[in-house]
Design a protein around this motif. Structure first.
Motif, PDB file in Angstrom:
ATOM      1  N   TYR A  92      50.141  31.405   5.484  1.00  6.83           N
ATOM      2  CA  TYR A  92      49.571  31.268   6.831  1.00  6.83           C
ATOM      3  C   TYR A  92      50.662  31.091   7.881  1.00  6.83           C
ATOM      4  O   TYR A  92      50.507  31.513   9.025  1.00  6.83           O
ATOM      5  N   ALA A  96      50.743  33.664  10.909  1.00  8.92           N
ATOM      6  CA  ALA A  96      50.176  33.057  12.127  1.00  8.92           C
ATOM      7  C   ALA A  96      50.455  33.854  13.403  1.00  8.92           C
ATOM      8  O   ALA A  96      49.566  34.017  14.243  1.00  8.92           O
ATOM      9  N   PHE A 161      45.873  26.412   7.157  1.00  7.79           N
ATOM     10  CA  PHE A 161      45.897  27.317   8.309  1.00  7.79           C
ATOM     11  C   PHE A 161      46.250  26.553   9.593  1.00  7.79           C
ATOM     12  O   PHE A 161      47.051  27.001  10.405  1.00  7.79           O
ATOM     13  N   HIS A 162      45.644  25.390   9.754  1.00  8.50           N
ATOM     14  CA  HIS A 162      45.876  24.576  10.943  1.00  8.50           C
ATOM     15  C   HIS A 162      47.336  24.105  10.999  1.00  8.50           C
ATOM     16  O   HIS A 162      48.002  24.234  12.020  1.00  8.50           O
ATOM     17  N   ASN A 165      49.717  26.776  12.004  1.00 12.29           N
ATOM     18  CA  ASN A 165      49.678  27.012  13.445  1.00 12.29           C
ATOM     19  C   ASN A 165      50.388  25.898  14.214  1.00 12.29           C
ATOM     20  O   ASN A 165      51.184  26.151  15.114  1.00 12.29           O
TER      21      ASN A 165
ATOM     22  N   LEU B 103      50.820  31.762  20.719  1.00 11.73           N
ATOM     23  CA  LEU B 103      51.539  31.893  19.459  1.00 11.73           C
ATOM     24  C   LEU B 103      52.067  33.320  19.269  1.00 11.73           C
ATOM     25  O   LEU B 103      53.127  33.536  18.689  1.00 11.73           O
ATOM     26  N   GLY B 158      41.254  20.777  10.342  1.00 10.74           N
ATOM     27  CA  GLY B 158      41.722  22.086   9.888  1.00 10.74           C
ATOM     28  C   GLY B 158      40.570  23.022   9.586  1.00 10.74           C
ATOM     29  O   GLY B 158      40.592  24.203   9.944  1.00 10.74           O
ATOM     30  N   PHE B 161      39.252  24.204  12.924  1.00 12.10           N
ATOM     31  CA  PHE B 161      40.184  25.126  13.575  1.00 12.10           C
ATOM     32  C   PHE B 161      40.160  26.493  12.891  1.00 12.10           C
ATOM     33  O   PHE B 161      40.128  27.542  13.543  1.00 12.10           O
ATOM     34  N   HIS B 162      40.155  26.479  11.566  1.00  9.25           N
ATOM     35  CA  HIS B 162      40.136  27.726  10.797  1.00  9.25           C
ATOM     36  C   HIS B 162      38.842  28.498  11.044  1.00  9.25           C
ATOM     37  O   HIS B 162      38.858  29.694  11.334  1.00  9.25           O
TER      38      HIS B 162
END
Lengths: 190, 190
Positions: A92, A96, A161-162, A165, B103, B158, B161-162
């Motif tokens: 991830y 990202a 994943f969080h 990021n 990002l 998480g 967010f995901h």
């Protein structure tokens, strides 16, 4: 190295340097030493080129899931899951910038959605694959049967994943290995 | 409505329509009916304007955390956490396009990082605030003391967010309320 591979490498490099918006097919073709026309012979769209970068150049999630599936009923479940968590975090983190860039670009996102529907694919499938593995471990009586495997998979993948990021925005205090162990320990406690 | 508010509204609208890359200060100023010079009088940079959109126009995370903190020791902990989870999911869904766009744009990300360091702020802080609340519930003996509060907070945030990000790429099968209940039930089981 064939043209297709050169194009994928050039795309990965351009995204790293200029972001999704700046990684134009013109720039990528130039860097790969081919014409835009030839680029489009190999990839029907910028979306499909981005998908190729995600699937073929990143430390992929599929092998990590395959490894975890093979270890069902084998070894120590916490250790297996911690190794998987570290690999998912790595994937991830690499992915990202692409995922973010697509999300931040409405026309590109539209194209991406359409492509995923056609391919019957999507970024939610790894969660389902992980849930299936957790169910198998419940079947082998190595994981509390009271856990909802789908929710546990959402939380484990979501935390990775969080964190991936977040690591682009701030320096996180704890190291990845320690973090992964704590997450897994909290998730699979009996 | 003052100029500052008009600029923030115009920025939110432009991001929605054109993505971060397409939401130029020129376009935003034009939409807000002011000059770019005036825009820069209110916001030192595009980064600080984006942060204002995130903090002032989104259904914010801070009130959701404040509400959850007030409910420590009160009512049913699962119900409280499920309400919070739904609010966090809503926030991240609204914020996803901005976070992703930043990002995916290396120079903008650099500016954003610097700004966060200066402000002593960051997107990881809500996780720490949630962990603190979970610790208070453990202190009130309403949550298993064996749970690592930090890890539980990482997983809950998480997962939200995901899921918020996934919802832009694919149509998710289950509805948000059901999903939130299952996540919380799995996390706080005794």
């Amino acid at each position: 190295m064939g043209t297709r591979d050169r194009i994928i490498d050039a795309a990965e490099q351009a995204i790293h340097e200029f972001g999704i918006a700046g990684a134009t097919t013109k720039r990528i073709a130039h860097q790969a030493g081919c014409s835009e026309a030839l680029l489009y012979k190999h990839f029907a769209s910028k979306e499909s080129l981005l998908l190729a970068v995600l699937l073929e150049r990143m430390p992929a999630l599929a092998p990590a899931l395959a490894k975890l599936r093979l270890s069902v009923g084998q070894g120590e479940i916490r250790a297996n899951l911690t190794t998987f968590t570290t690999m998912a975090l790595e994937f991830y983190t690499r992915a990202a910038a692409i995922a973010g860039g697509v999300l931040g670009d409405p026309p590109l996102l539209d194209g991406f959605r359409t492509m995923l529907v056609k391919a019957g694919s999507g970024p939610h499938l790894p969660i389902e694959a992980l849930a299936e593995i957790l169910r198998a471990e419940q079947g082998a009586d190595r994981l509390d049967a009271g856990i909802d495997a789908g929710a546990a998979a959402s939380m484990l993948m979501g935390a990775c994943f969080h964190r991936a990021n977040l690591s682009y925005f701030v320096d996180l205090p704890d190291d990845d290995e320690t973090w992964a162990g704590t997450i897994v320990g909290t998730l699979v406690r009996r």
